[in-house]
Write a protein that holds these residues in place. Structure first.
Motif, mmCIF file in Angstrom:
data_model
loop_
_atom_site.group_PDB
_atom_site.id
_atom_site.type_symbol
_atom_site.label_atom_id
_atom_site.label_comp_id
_atom_site.label_asym_id
_atom_site.label_seq_id
_atom_site.Cartn_x
_atom_site.Cartn_y
_atom_site.Cartn_z
ATOM 1 N N VAL A 146 1.120 9.798 -10.333
ATOM 2 C CA VAL A 146 0.106 9.985 -11.379
ATOM 3 C C VAL A 146 -0.671 11.279 -11.161
ATOM 4 O O VAL A 146 -0.958 12.018 -12.115
ATOM 5 N N LEU A 147 -1.020 11.584 -9.903
ATOM 6 C CA LEU A 147 -1.812 12.785 -9.620
ATOM 7 C C LEU A 147 -0.967 14.055 -9.572
ATOM 8 O O LEU A 147 -1.511 15.163 -9.630
ATOM 9 N N GLY A 148 0.342 13.890 -9.421
ATOM 10 C CA GLY A 148 1.212 15.051 -9.358
ATOM 11 C C GLY A 148 1.211 15.746 -8.016
ATOM 12 O O GLY A 148 1.582 16.924 -7.928
ATOM 13 N N ARG A 149 0.803 15.041 -6.962
ATOM 14 C CA ARG A 149 0.853 15.595 -5.608
ATOM 15 C C ARG A 149 0.915 14.447 -4.607
ATOM 16 O O ARG A 149 0.537 13.313 -4.914
ATOM 17 N N GLU A 150 1.390 14.740 -3.415
ATOM 18 C CA GLU A 150 1.644 13.670 -2.454
ATOM 19 C C GLU A 150 0.346 13.054 -1.935
ATOM 20 O O GLU A 150 -0.590 13.752 -1.525
ATOM 21 N N PHE A 159 0.824 -1.204 0.000
ATOM 22 C CA PHE A 159 0.000 0.000 0.000
ATOM 23 C C PHE A 159 0.861 1.258 0.000
ATOM 24 O O PHE A 159 0.459 2.282 -0.570
ATOM 25 N N ASP A 160 2.030 1.198 0.618
ATOM 26 C CA ASP A 160 2.936 2.344 0.538
ATOM 27 C C ASP A 160 3.387 2.580 -0.903
ATOM 28 O O ASP A 160 3.483 3.725 -1.366
ATOM 29 N N ARG A 161 3.675 1.494 -1.615
ATOM 30 C CA ARG A 161 4.088 1.635 -3.012
ATOM 31 C C ARG A 161 2.926 2.136 -3.865
ATOM 32 O O ARG A 161 3.110 2.966 -4.769
ATOM 33 N N MET A 162 1.709 1.644 -3.587
ATOM 34 C CA MET A 162 0.532 2.143 -4.292
ATOM 35 C C MET A 162 0.368 3.645 -4.077
ATOM 36 O O MET A 162 0.049 4.390 -5.013
ATOM 37 N N ALA A 163 0.595 4.101 -2.843
ATOM 38 C CA ALA A 163 0.489 5.533 -2.557
ATOM 39 C C ALA A 163 1.509 6.328 -3.360
ATOM 40 O O ALA A 163 1.207 7.428 -3.852
ATOM 41 N N PRO A 211 -9.044 10.443 -13.441
ATOM 42 C CA PRO A 211 -10.260 11.155 -13.859
ATOM 43 C C PRO A 211 -11.302 11.252 -12.756
ATOM 44 O O PRO A 211 -12.010 12.263 -12.636
ATOM 45 N N ALA A 212 -11.403 10.187 -11.915
ATOM 46 C CA ALA A 212 -12.383 10.225 -10.821
ATOM 47 C C ALA A 212 -11.997 11.259 -9.774
ATOM 48 O O ALA A 212 -12.858 11.994 -9.261
ATOM 49 N N VAL A 213 -10.717 11.335 -9.436
ATOM 50 C CA VAL A 213 -10.254 12.322 -8.450
ATOM 51 C C VAL A 213 -10.390 13.722 -9.007
ATOM 52 O O VAL A 213 -10.840 14.660 -8.331
ATOM 53 N N ASP A 214 -10.012 13.905 -10.273
ATOM 54 C CA ASP A 214 -10.095 15.220 -10.882
ATOM 55 C C ASP A 214 -11.539 15.718 -10.951
ATOM 56 O O ASP A 214 -11.793 16.922 -10.877
ATOM 57 N N ALA A 215 -12.462 14.783 -11.091
ATOM 58 C CA ALA A 215 -13.882 15.167 -11.191
ATOM 59 C C ALA A 215 -14.435 15.601 -9.844
ATOM 60 O O ALA A 215 -15.489 16.217 -9.801
ATOM 61 N N THR A 226 -3.222 -5.262 -16.858
ATOM 62 C CA THR A 226 -3.331 -3.874 -16.396
ATOM 63 C C THR A 226 -2.492 -3.633 -15.155
ATOM 64 O O THR A 226 -2.731 -4.223 -14.095
ATOM 65 N N THR A 227 -1.512 -2.738 -15.244
ATOM 66 C CA THR A 227 -0.706 -2.381 -14.078
ATOM 67 C C THR A 227 -1.456 -1.359 -13.224
ATOM 68 O O THR A 227 -2.381 -0.687 -13.697
ATOM 69 N N PHE A 228 -1.042 -1.227 -11.978
ATOM 70 C CA PHE A 228 -1.679 -0.251 -11.100
ATOM 71 C C PHE A 228 -1.462 1.160 -11.617
ATOM 72 O O PHE A 228 -2.354 2.011 -11.536
ATOM 73 N N ARG A 229 -0.299 1.438 -12.179
ATOM 74 C CA ARG A 229 -0.035 2.771 -12.738
ATOM 75 C C ARG A 229 -0.993 3.054 -13.900
ATOM 76 O O ARG A 229 -1.550 4.155 -13.994
ATOM 77 N N GLU A 230 -1.179 2.080 -14.784
ATOM 78 C CA GLU A 230 -2.114 2.268 -15.890
ATOM 79 C C GLU A 230 -3.530 2.507 -15.368
ATOM 80 O O GLU A 230 -4.249 3.377 -15.863
#
Length: 294
Positions: free
Chosen positions: A221-225, A211-215, A290-294, A278-282
């Motif tokens: 991807v989001l460009g912020r911590e 989960f740390d690596r996922m974070a 897109p969901a977070v940005d929305a 499908t990788t987690f990054r993809e």
């Protein structure tokens, strides 16, 4: 004819789309046809109701070459056994009575591990698999780890606070899989009329991640911590009950998480056949961002 249960859910809707794209005849079991994806109702046969209802499954499974079987989350159920085996018994009886050709079901990893008997939802799911197999219908249980798509439930905290939560160990690397890859495997098996008997089919995703690596990947991807925060089990259970779960189902969810911390999802070696693309990054780039940005 291929019957799809839970066709409005994340996995089921993608199974329906995959079957229709392949030109297969599809029948769906759905409580509210209005919740089907746009354009689907006109292309499928619809049996309205719950696949826990004996009359509904008798109608839906009549003449079925194959059934995609998924038990919906029974958050208010009095026990995990009631949520899985209890829900499934009418359908299992209909598999036999209606002469269903084969069944592909959504299941979980863990069979044969030391913690599989105390794993809440997973223990109940494996018991349901045994009932389906005992009916004599050819059955493929898709055994999966946690879904990448579960992270979507925390898009709000990720956006507002830069954090997502859970009872899982932050540093334990485990498999994780995208629901679109699960659906692709299900569609392939549903369209293949050559297999018989019972078997488990692991669907493991392409890599193990903590989960740390996922974070860290989400942050990139989001460009912020964004960070992952482990929360105590009792706090997690209380939160689930506050969201409307019965105590038994909240405890079952916690028991599953504890079992995963103790190796539940690590009993199967990833092979080329069990891995999915499908990788987690993809997934984060195409679905989460897109969901977070929305």
């Amino acid at each position: 004819m291929i019957v799809v249960t839970s066709p409005t859910g994340n996995i089921g809707s993608q199974v329906v789309a995959g079957l229709l794209n392949a030109g297969a005849p599809v029948r769906v079991v759905v409580r509210d046809p209005a919740r089907l994806a746009a354009g689907v109702a006109e292309r499928v046969e619809v049996v309205r109701g719950s696949h826990s209802d004996p009359a509904v499954v008798a109608e839906a499974f009549a003449g079925a070459d194959a059934v995609f079987w998924l038990v919906p989350a029974g958050h208010a159920a009095p026990s995990v056994d009631a949520a899985y085996s209890g829900f499934a018994r009418p359908g299992i009886e209909a598999f036999r009575e209606q002469g269903v050709g084969r069944v592909v079901g959504v299941s979980a990893l863990g069979r044969g591990t030391a913690v599989s008997g105390q794993a809440g939802y997973v223990t109940a799911t494996l018991a349901m698999d045994d009932l389906i197999a005992a009916s004599g219908v050819p059955y493929r249980a898709l055994t999966m780890p946690s879904f990448m798509d579960n992270t979507l439930r925390q898009a709000g905290p990720i956006k507002a606070q830069g954090v997502f939560y859970g009872p899982s160990l932050p540093g334990l690397a485990v498999p994780t899989v995208a629901t679109r890859d699960i659906a692709a495997v299900a569609v392939r098996l549903l369209l293949d009329g050559t297999w018989t008997g019972f078997d488990e089919v692991p669907v493991l995703g392409p890599e193990d991640l903590s989960f740390d690596r996922m974070a860290a990947i989400i942050s990139d991807v989001l460009g912020r911590e964004v960070r992952y925060q482990q929360i105590p089990g009792d706090a997690f259970k209380a939160r689930m009950m506050g969201n409307g779960m019965s105590e038994a189902m909240a405890q079952g969810l916690l028991d599953m998480a504890v079992a995963k911390n103790n190796g539940l999802d690590q009993g199967v070696t990833r092979t080329p056949e069990a891995g999915t693309p499908t990788t987690f990054r993809e997934w984060c780039t195409e679905i989460l961002k897109p969901a977070v940005d929305a």
